[in-house]
Write an enzyme that holds these catalytic residues in place. Structure first.
Site, PDB file in Angstrom:
ATOM      1  N   ARG A  19     -44.984 -14.453  -3.834  1.00  0.00           N
ATOM      2  CA  ARG A  19     -43.802 -13.903  -4.510  1.00  0.00           C
ATOM      3  C   ARG A  19     -44.169 -13.317  -5.869  1.00  0.00           C
ATOM      4  O   ARG A  19     -43.587 -12.307  -6.290  1.00  0.00           O
ATOM      5  CB  ARG A  19     -42.757 -15.009  -4.680  1.00  0.00           C
ATOM      6  CG  ARG A  19     -41.515 -14.630  -5.471  1.00  0.00           C
ATOM      7  CD  ARG A  19     -40.664 -13.576  -4.820  1.00  0.00           C
ATOM      8  NE  ARG A  19     -40.387 -13.836  -3.427  1.00  0.00           N
ATOM      9  CZ  ARG A  19     -39.640 -13.056  -2.637  1.00  0.00           C
ATOM     10  NH1 ARG A  19     -39.118 -11.954  -3.140  1.00  0.00           N
ATOM     11  NH2 ARG A  19     -39.438 -13.368  -1.377  1.00  0.00           N
ATOM     12  N   ALA A  50     -41.833 -23.497  -3.891  1.00  0.00           N
ATOM     13  CA  ALA A  50     -41.332 -23.764  -2.541  1.00  0.00           C
ATOM     14  C   ALA A  50     -41.293 -22.462  -1.734  1.00  0.00           C
ATOM     15  O   ALA A  50     -42.096 -21.562  -1.970  1.00  0.00           O
ATOM     16  CB  ALA A  50     -39.976 -24.460  -2.595  1.00  0.00           C
ATOM     17  N   HIS A  63     -39.374 -19.675  -1.305  1.00  0.00           N
ATOM     18  CA  HIS A  63     -39.241 -18.331  -1.875  1.00  0.00           C
ATOM     19  C   HIS A  63     -40.489 -17.949  -2.657  1.00  0.00           C
ATOM     20  O   HIS A  63     -40.882 -16.776  -2.687  1.00  0.00           O
ATOM     21  CB  HIS A  63     -37.998 -18.258  -2.761  1.00  0.00           C
ATOM     22  CG  HIS A  63     -37.557 -16.858  -3.047  1.00  0.00           C
ATOM     23  ND1 HIS A  63     -37.756 -16.232  -4.250  1.00  0.00           N
ATOM     24  CD2 HIS A  63     -36.920 -15.953  -2.253  1.00  0.00           C
ATOM     25  CE1 HIS A  63     -37.265 -15.009  -4.200  1.00  0.00           C
ATOM     26  NE2 HIS A  63     -36.754 -14.806  -3.003  1.00  0.00           N
ATOM     27  N   CYS A  64     -41.135 -18.934  -3.258  1.00  0.00           N
ATOM     28  CA  CYS A  64     -42.329 -18.673  -4.080  1.00  0.00           C
ATOM     29  C   CYS A  64     -43.517 -18.180  -3.259  1.00  0.00           C
ATOM     30  O   CYS A  64     -44.411 -17.520  -3.809  1.00  0.00           O
ATOM     31  CB  CYS A  64     -42.742 -19.942  -4.826  1.00  0.00           C
ATOM     32  SG  CYS A  64     -41.472 -20.643  -5.885  1.00  0.00           S
ATOM     33  N   VAL A  65     -43.567 -18.502  -1.974  1.00  0.00           N
ATOM     34  CA  VAL A  65     -44.736 -18.145  -1.165  1.00  0.00           C
ATOM     35  C   VAL A  65     -44.472 -16.974  -0.229  1.00  0.00           C
ATOM     36  O   VAL A  65     -45.345 -16.598   0.558  1.00  0.00           O
ATOM     37  CB  VAL A  65     -45.259 -19.357  -0.355  1.00  0.00           C
ATOM     38  CG1 VAL A  65     -45.654 -20.492  -1.281  1.00  0.00           C
ATOM     39  CG2 VAL A  65     -44.251 -19.829   0.688  1.00  0.00           C
TER      40      VAL A  65
END
Length: 359
Positions: A103, A344, A346-348
């Site tokens: 992200r 989590a 959304h971050c990846v």
């Protein structure tokens, strides 16, 4: 800021804009995890979480995975095959990385429908400095957007400022939501004023309206990413996290953000519809507060992937999202181990919008 205030010749002045996450995707990008230090004592469980994410995403869009080389791809391919994932829905790209937070180190895609309705796609290549230089080295991560552009042949725009995908949230109609704690932090762009940062985002993403929140959640090493705070559900609606326990250190800062949201307006001037869900119960690792948040979900073509943590409050999130997205299946993925890395779902993930008009 109106569209007439785009800098002449900028991507926005040419007709480019950043689509909302719920608009049609061609693919979702992942950078496969490999850095053991990012998940101390829990790394062995992290690839399995990525397998779950890839399996759900592959049902309705391509999954593009950054790996260092063919040997790395072969190991990941084996994991995906063992999970009965259709490998025709997977694409491997030889882009070595320092870490897995796609992200933030991946490109932001923009589209331009100015040419007879067909969406031309380009990518924005921000500078990436691992959230203010916190986790060197980050040279490989910073090179990911340029490598993707070189492989795809798509146009690349280079704003020349530090920016992370998790720090911004858009409605697809020119409104951008962000936080002062992150974008105005001197560890990113110390020479730029708030107005100059807004101008850059306007010129490269087609933004005409800015909504600023204040602080990020406790334990967030990104200095206040918006994807742990508040998310657009549609152009008129946001879902924000609150902390009901007045003794919790997140309570007052999240209440301040809620108060701000309740005074804000959507792209068309109508009052913003503000919905809320409670934060997960506090989670710690060796005395460090983890940034577990129910705002860190991801909207794909046919599914919404929700970060859950094996708590009773998970059900509130899942039921809320399913009501908000009746045409998508909401799938909870246990991120208890993933959040040990301070991020989590959304971050990846990073969406690649469709380049053709909707059928």
């Amino acid at each position: 800021m109106s569209s007439s205030q785009f800098t002449p010749g900028s991507p926005a002045a040419q007709g480019y804009r950043m689509p909302a996450e719920w608009e049609p995707h061609e693919a979702t990008w992942l950078s496969w995890p490999h850095k053991l230090e990012s998940w101390p004592g829990a790394f062995d469980e992290v690839p399995g979480v990525f397998v779950q994410i890839a399996k759900q995403l592959s049902r309705s869009e391509l999954v593009r995975i950054n790996v260092a080389d063919e040997a790395f791809a072969s190991r990941v391919r084996k994991l995906l095959s063992e999970a009965d994932i259709d490998l025709s829905r997977i694409r491997f790209h030889f882009n070595p990385t320092n870490d897995a937070w796609m992200r933030d180190h991946g490109p932001i895609y923009v589209v331009n429908a100015a040419d007879g309705g067909k969406k031309r796609r380009a990518l924005i290549d921000w500078e990436y400095n691992a959230w203010g230089g916190k986790y060197p080295p980050f040279d490989l991560d910073n090179a990911v957007p340029s490598r993707i552009a070189a492989e795809s042949g798509e146009e690349r725009f280079v704003p020349g400022i530090v920016m992370e995908g998790g720090s911004i949230e858009v409605d697809g109609k020119g409104t951008l939501l962000t936080s002062e704690a992150c974008l105005l932090n001197p560890n990113r762009n110390p020479s730029l004023s708030k107005q100059e940062i807004e101008q850059k985002l306007s010129d490269y993403l087609g933004i005409t309206r800015f909504l600023w929140l204040g602080e990020g959640i406790i334990g967030d090493d990104t200095d206040g990413h918006i994807d742990d705070l508040t998310r657009f559900i549609d152009p008129h609606t946001v879902l924000t996290v609150i902390e009901p326990d007045p003794t919790d250190e997140n309570h007052h800062l999240l209440q301040d953000n809620l108060d701000r949201l309740q005074t804000m307006r959507a792209f068309d001037g109508e009052p913003l519809r503000v919905l809320s869900v409670p934060m997960p119960l506090p989670m710690d690792y060796e005395g460090q507060r983890l940034p577990a948040s129910y705002a860190n979900f991801y909207m794909a073509n046919k599914v919404v992937l929700a970060a859950v943590y094996g708590q009773e409050r998970d059900r509130i999130l899942l039921d809320t999202l399913q009501e908000l997205y009746p045409t998508r299946e909401v799938v909870g993925i246990n991120c208890t181990r993933l959040v040990w890395g301070l991020g989590a779902i959304h971050c990846v993930t990073q969406q690649q919008p469709a380049s053709e008009p909707e059928a």
